[in-house]
Design an enzyme around this catalytic site. Sequence first.
Site, PDB file in Angstrom:
ATOM      1  N   LYS A  10       0.863  -1.179   0.000  1.00 16.42           N
ATOM      2  CA  LYS A  10       0.000   0.000   0.000  1.00 16.42           C
ATOM      3  C   LYS A  10       0.903   1.234   0.000  1.00 16.42           C
ATOM      4  O   LYS A  10       1.437   1.630   1.025  1.00 16.42           O
ATOM      5  CB  LYS A  10      -0.908  -0.011   1.240  1.00 16.42           C
ATOM      6  CG  LYS A  10      -2.240   0.746   1.083  1.00 16.42           C
ATOM      7  CD  LYS A  10      -2.100   2.243   0.908  1.00 16.42           C
ATOM      8  CE  LYS A  10      -1.634   2.919   2.172  1.00 16.42           C
ATOM      9  NZ  LYS A  10      -1.524   4.423   1.983  1.00 16.42           N
ATOM     10  N   GLY A  45       6.711   5.851   7.558  1.00 16.86           N
ATOM     11  CA  GLY A  45       5.841   7.019   7.448  1.00 16.86           C
ATOM     12  C   GLY A  45       5.883   7.862   8.703  1.00 16.86           C
ATOM     13  O   GLY A  45       6.891   7.885   9.424  1.00 16.86           O
ATOM     14  N   SER A  46       4.786   8.538   8.985  1.00 14.64           N
ATOM     15  CA  SER A  46       4.741   9.469  10.104  1.00 14.64           C
ATOM     16  C   SER A  46       4.696   8.735  11.436  1.00 14.64           C
ATOM     17  O   SER A  46       4.273   7.574  11.523  1.00 14.64           O
ATOM     18  CB  SER A  46       3.516  10.380   9.978  1.00 14.64           C
ATOM     19  OG  SER A  46       2.325   9.647  10.228  1.00 14.64           O
ATOM     20  N   VAL A  58       0.916   7.781  12.554  1.00 16.93           N
ATOM     21  CA  VAL A  58       0.370   6.600  11.887  1.00 16.93           C
ATOM     22  C   VAL A  58       1.185   5.365  12.261  1.00 16.93           C
ATOM     23  O   VAL A  58       0.635   4.274  12.471  1.00 16.93           O
ATOM     24  CB  VAL A  58       0.346   6.796  10.357  1.00 16.93           C
ATOM     25  CG1 VAL A  58      -0.141   5.540   9.656  1.00 16.93           C
ATOM     26  CG2 VAL A  58      -0.559   7.971   9.997  1.00 16.93           C
ATOM     27  N   GLY A  59       2.486   5.521  12.365  1.00 16.46           N
ATOM     28  CA  GLY A  59       3.330   4.386  12.720  1.00 16.46           C
ATOM     29  C   GLY A  59       2.958   3.775  14.060  1.00 16.46           C
ATOM     30  O   GLY A  59       2.948   2.552  14.219  1.00 16.46           O
ATOM     31  N   GLU A  86       9.438   2.461  10.670  1.00 14.66           N
ATOM     32  CA  GLU A  86      10.394   3.573  10.601  1.00 14.66           C
ATOM     33  C   GLU A  86       9.585   4.856  10.539  1.00 14.66           C
ATOM     34  O   GLU A  86       8.757   5.035   9.642  1.00 14.66           O
ATOM     35  CB  GLU A  86      11.300   3.435   9.379  1.00 14.66           C
ATOM     36  CG  GLU A  86      12.227   2.229   9.423  1.00 14.66           C
ATOM     37  CD  GLU A  86      13.192   2.268  10.586  1.00 14.66           C
ATOM     38  OE1 GLU A  86      13.507   3.375  11.081  1.00 14.66           O
ATOM     39  OE2 GLU A  86      13.619   1.192  11.029  1.00 14.66           O
ATOM     40  N   CYS A 135      13.934  11.236   5.604  1.00 16.35           N
ATOM     41  CA  CYS A 135      13.926  10.998   7.052  1.00 16.35           C
ATOM     42  C   CYS A 135      15.300  11.177   7.660  1.00 16.35           C
ATOM     43  O   CYS A 135      15.429  11.313   8.877  1.00 16.35           O
ATOM     44  CB  CYS A 135      13.359   9.622   7.367  1.00 16.35           C
ATOM     45  SG  CYS A 135      14.253   8.262   6.585  1.00 16.35           S
ATOM     46  N   GLU A 141       9.754  17.071  13.583  1.00 16.43           N
ATOM     47  CA  GLU A 141      10.161  16.891  12.192  1.00 16.43           C
ATOM     48  C   GLU A 141       9.161  17.589  11.274  1.00 16.43           C
ATOM     49  O   GLU A 141       7.956  17.349  11.364  1.00 16.43           O
ATOM     50  CB  GLU A 141      10.231  15.405  11.845  1.00 16.43           C
ATOM     51  CG  GLU A 141      10.720  15.138  10.428  1.00 16.43           C
ATOM     52  CD  GLU A 141      10.682  13.666  10.073  1.00 16.43           C
ATOM     53  OE1 GLU A 141      11.613  13.192   9.405  1.00 16.43           O
ATOM     54  OE2 GLU A 141       9.711  12.985  10.466  1.00 16.43           O
TER      55      GLU A 141
END
Length: 460
Positions: free
Chosen positions: A157, A204-205, A208-209, A226, A260, A358
């Site tokens: 995805k 990702g963020s 959400v992670g 990550e 990142c 970030e």
Amino acid sequence: MTTVDSYNPADPGDLVVSAPSAGAAGVEEAIARARVAQREWWALGAAGRSAALGRAATAVEAATEELVALTVREVGKPVAEARGEVARTVAIWRYYAQAPFAAAGELHEPAAGQGLLLTRRRPYGVAGLVTPWNFPLAIPTWKAAPALAVGNTVVLKPAPEATACALRLAELAGLPDGVLTVVPGGGEEGAALVAGTDVVSFTGSTAVGRQVVAAAAGRGVPVQAEMGGLNAALVLPDADIAQAAAHLASAIAGYAGQKCTATSRVIAVGDAYEPLAEALAKALAQLAAADPALATTACGPVINAQALTRLTEAIDSARTAGATVLTGGVRTADRDGWYLEPTLLEGVPAEHPLASEEFFGPVAVLLPAADLDEAIALANDTRHSLSTSVHSRSLDVALAAADRLDAGMIRINAPSSGVDYHLPFGGAKAASYGSREQGQAVLDFYTASRTVSVLPTEAY
């Protein structure tokens, strides 16, 4: 039917792709197909899987110019970096094409008596991968290729902003039906993927992670995540200031800071502050935001209007709080697209979001430190420590600093940005969860260890 619409960040009127969203039901169907396909994929054996991954590498390499153009168009990556990403993607496919032949276990002596004790690693089944837009070819590959090499099938995805790249990558890979499937979509599709697969890898963020980790761990499913980093660069007084400024400028402004591993905090130690501030501001000013299709461009657009708004509002807020903009800080006015000039600020309060969060853009704050101890304390004062660079002519000092820094990756006299695909990749603290990606380490993540005891039927 809802669609995933991906636009060119350098030309917001350019619709790159409009793909039907998979929906939760579509994801479940893809997982079911992958589960059936996995049996035959595993049965191919090491030679069959190795050959298939090798053919994928060859096909991607043959489509280099197409993929470079698509990467520039869909995610605004400067053409030189896009070319490097395609080359890395090919190399990753080839690297993991050898992995099926790696040892899949160990042989041990029994504690007593005759027999054999074996450990064997076997694939989980279906790997669910959730990938970001900033490396639309390399990150899906560095997740998918090792998962496939050890016998899993993959459902991917991608971020909506990288849909076209993911679809074309899977098409070029040319793997059997159900072995590598792309499911376009957003949060609904991501949640369904995490809910139905046997092993999960996410990039990702942070917000959400954390949800992905909680959902997968709650099912007892192996998961790695990550989630970026608030990366620092330490510049000591004995450093080559011109070289350090060039490295830092590339790590701040390269690909508009949308990595990142990008540098967002520059910590100048003692007397390094004034010359570094001058040299870095000058170096960043020379990396003006420009059309990513130009060979001379290092800093292209940010990914979308929301990102640009968040960045400009943060810069304005820092100014209000007393910070000074040494260079940049404004939207590029002479072209369409979501461009922000590379920006360096000083005097940003420690509690301001620019110094503590970030932002994923070409923006960095310059911080003073009286000595190395204070610099290390500042660098470590974050929950998201992925990559830190140290700039000094003294190897002893640099290595001593490396021993005390919390980051998952430490780069000496080099930009904080940059990843070696054959080495473990990951951060410290909340930057990462689970085992490392890339290299040989990730092969263990995508497999389960089984212990097998083989005893003789009768003594001999």
